[in-house]
Design an enzyme around this catalytic site. Structure first.
Site, PDB file in Angstrom:
ATOM      1  NE  ARG A  10      16.360  -7.848  22.909  1.00  0.00           N
ATOM      2  CZ  ARG A  10      17.390  -8.596  22.510  1.00  0.00           C
ATOM      3  NH1 ARG A  10      18.182  -9.119  23.390  1.00  0.00           N
ATOM      4  NH2 ARG A  10      17.641  -8.780  21.235  1.00  0.00           N
ATOM      5  CB  THR A  11       9.134  -6.995  21.930  1.00  0.00           C
ATOM      6  OG1 THR A  11      10.148  -5.993  21.933  1.00  0.00           O
ATOM      7  CG2 THR A  11       7.785  -6.337  22.146  1.00  0.00           C
ATOM      8  CE  LYS A  39      -5.456 -20.865   3.559  1.00  0.00           C
ATOM      9  NZ  LYS A  39      -6.736 -21.279   4.126  1.00  0.00           N
ATOM     10  NE  ARG A  60       8.445  -5.863  17.374  1.00  0.00           N
ATOM     11  CZ  ARG A  60       9.663  -5.877  17.920  1.00  0.00           C
ATOM     12  NH1 ARG A  60      10.634  -6.599  17.397  1.00  0.00           N
ATOM     13  NH2 ARG A  60       9.911  -5.182  19.000  1.00  0.00           N
ATOM     14  CG  HIS A  93       9.242  -0.660  20.439  1.00  0.00           C
ATOM     15  ND1 HIS A  93       8.301  -1.350  21.169  1.00  0.00           N
ATOM     16  CD2 HIS A  93      10.298  -1.514  20.285  1.00  0.00           C
ATOM     17  CE1 HIS A  93       8.780  -2.569  21.439  1.00  0.00           C
ATOM     18  NE2 HIS A  93       9.983  -2.682  20.916  1.00  0.00           N
TER      19      HIS A  93
HETATM   20  C1  NCD Z   1      14.116  -2.745  19.232  1.00  0.00           C
HETATM   21  C2  NCD Z   1      13.087  -2.766  18.127  1.00  0.00           C
HETATM   22  O1  NCD Z   1      12.578  -3.829  17.777  1.00  0.00           O
HETATM   23  O2  NCD Z   1      12.777  -1.691  17.666  1.00  0.00           O
HETATM   24  N1  NCD Z   1      14.250  -3.989  19.863  1.00  0.00           N
HETATM   25  C3  NCD Z   1      13.464  -4.238  20.958  1.00  0.00           C
HETATM   26  O3  NCD Z   1      12.260  -4.324  20.873  1.00  0.00           O
HETATM   27  N2  NCD Z   1      14.091  -4.318  22.152  1.00  0.00           N
HETATM   28  C4  NCD Z   1      15.416  -2.171  18.834  1.00  0.00           C
HETATM   29  C5  NCD Z   1      16.124  -2.748  17.652  1.00  0.00           C
HETATM   30  O4  NCD Z   1      15.670  -3.694  17.018  1.00  0.00           O
HETATM   31  O5  NCD Z   1      17.200  -2.223  17.365  1.00  0.00           O
END
Ligand code: NCD
Length: 279
Positions: A10-11, A39, A60, A93
């Site tokens: 999703r992100t 590397k 991320r 997050h």
């Molecule tokens: C979350 C995450 O990555 O922290 N997912 C997201 O970004 N919607 C929650 C999760 O992974 O449980």
């Protein structure tokens, strides 16, 4: 530049769609096996490399705090491009918290907004970064009560409690979901984050059967409350309740795309222009 070396559906996709909506070209690295990190290049040098070619970096990584540290490093470089965190280890997050706030705000539009509401967080609150970020943001609203419902081993960490205490926010810790449902305006479910287990199978020892939301729990829920989940879910919400108008997790997910588009537009100073155009 979308630099996502930790799993994401999703992100990643909502940021990617947000960039398309805004007419921005994107590139991505999703697996260090395909980049020079393989590397032995450091993540720091990778990010610095991206800053040479792109005007914004959305990242991320498994390492908590890296986005923040790199933003600081780049701020002292010749190309101080902005960095957005798309999830920082099991710590924060922030853009998920923004889309969650937006979802709450829209859900309570006709009930006086977020002020004075009771938000019940359920599940792995210790390692769930979405909960940690949202709990920290909610202290900015008046009279919000936050309830943290989890087995003892997965209860919210002391640093977040410290943030709530410092802000004078009201909160309660519990291990009994059913008793908390009737007073909730929003239920925020989460999955067990077993990818952070120190030893494989560690989370399997914890009984999470009580931290489940299905049709029985729905009967206890207020008529105008909402059920949220950052997703992915792994059985802690029954698909039986997906059709209930109080289950807003699919809308919440779509809100992520718009919230992220809005964030990027505002970082580039284009939010007012878009707003004025749409009026
Ligand atoms: C979350 C995450 O990555 O922290 N997912 C997201 O970004 N919607 C929650 C999760 O992974 O449980």
């Amino acid at each position: 530049m979308l630099y996502f070396t930790q799993p994401s559906t999703r992100t990643f996709l909502s940021f990617s769609a947000a960039c398309q909506i805004l007419g921005l070209a994107t590139a991505n690295v999703r697996d260090t096996a395909t980049s020079s990190e393989f590397k032995g290049e450091t993540q720091e040098d990778s990010v610095r490399t991206f800053s040479s070619y792109f005007d914004i970096i959305i990242m991320r990584t498994k390492m908590g705090g890296l986005a923040e540290r790199m933003a600081w490093v780049l701020s002292n470089s010749e190309r101080p491009v902005p960095i957005i965190s798309g999830g920082s280890g099991n710590d924060q997050h922030p853009t998920q918290a923004l889309l969650d706030i937006y979802t709450l705000q829209r859900s309570f539009e006709e009930q006086g907004g977020i002020d004075g509401k009771t938000i019940v967080f359920v599940g792995d609150l210790k390692r769930g970064r979405t909960v940690r970020s949202l709990a920290s943001l909610l202290v900015n609203y008046d009279g919000v009560k936050q309830c943290f419902v989890a087995p003892e081993k997965l209860q919210i960490r002391q640093d977040i409690i410290g943030t709530l205490d410092a802000a004078g926010a009201e909160y309660e810790l519990s291990d009994d979901l059913n008793s908390m449902i009737p007073s909730a305006d929003a239920i925020y479910m989460t999955r067990v984050q077993d990818e952070w287990d120190a030893e494989k199978g560690e989370s399997d020892q914890i009984d999470i059967s009580k931290y489940f939301f299905g049709s029985e729990q729905l009967k206890l829920l207020k008529k105008d409350a909402v059920i949220m989940h950052p997703l992915p879910r792994r059985g802690e919400i029954s698909t039986d309740i997906d059709h209930d108008p109080r289950a807003v997790y699919w809308r919440q997910m779509r809100n992520g795309m718009w919230t992220r588009a809005a964030l990027i537009a505002s970082i580039f100073g284009k939010d007012k222009e878009i707003h004025d155009y749409s009026q």
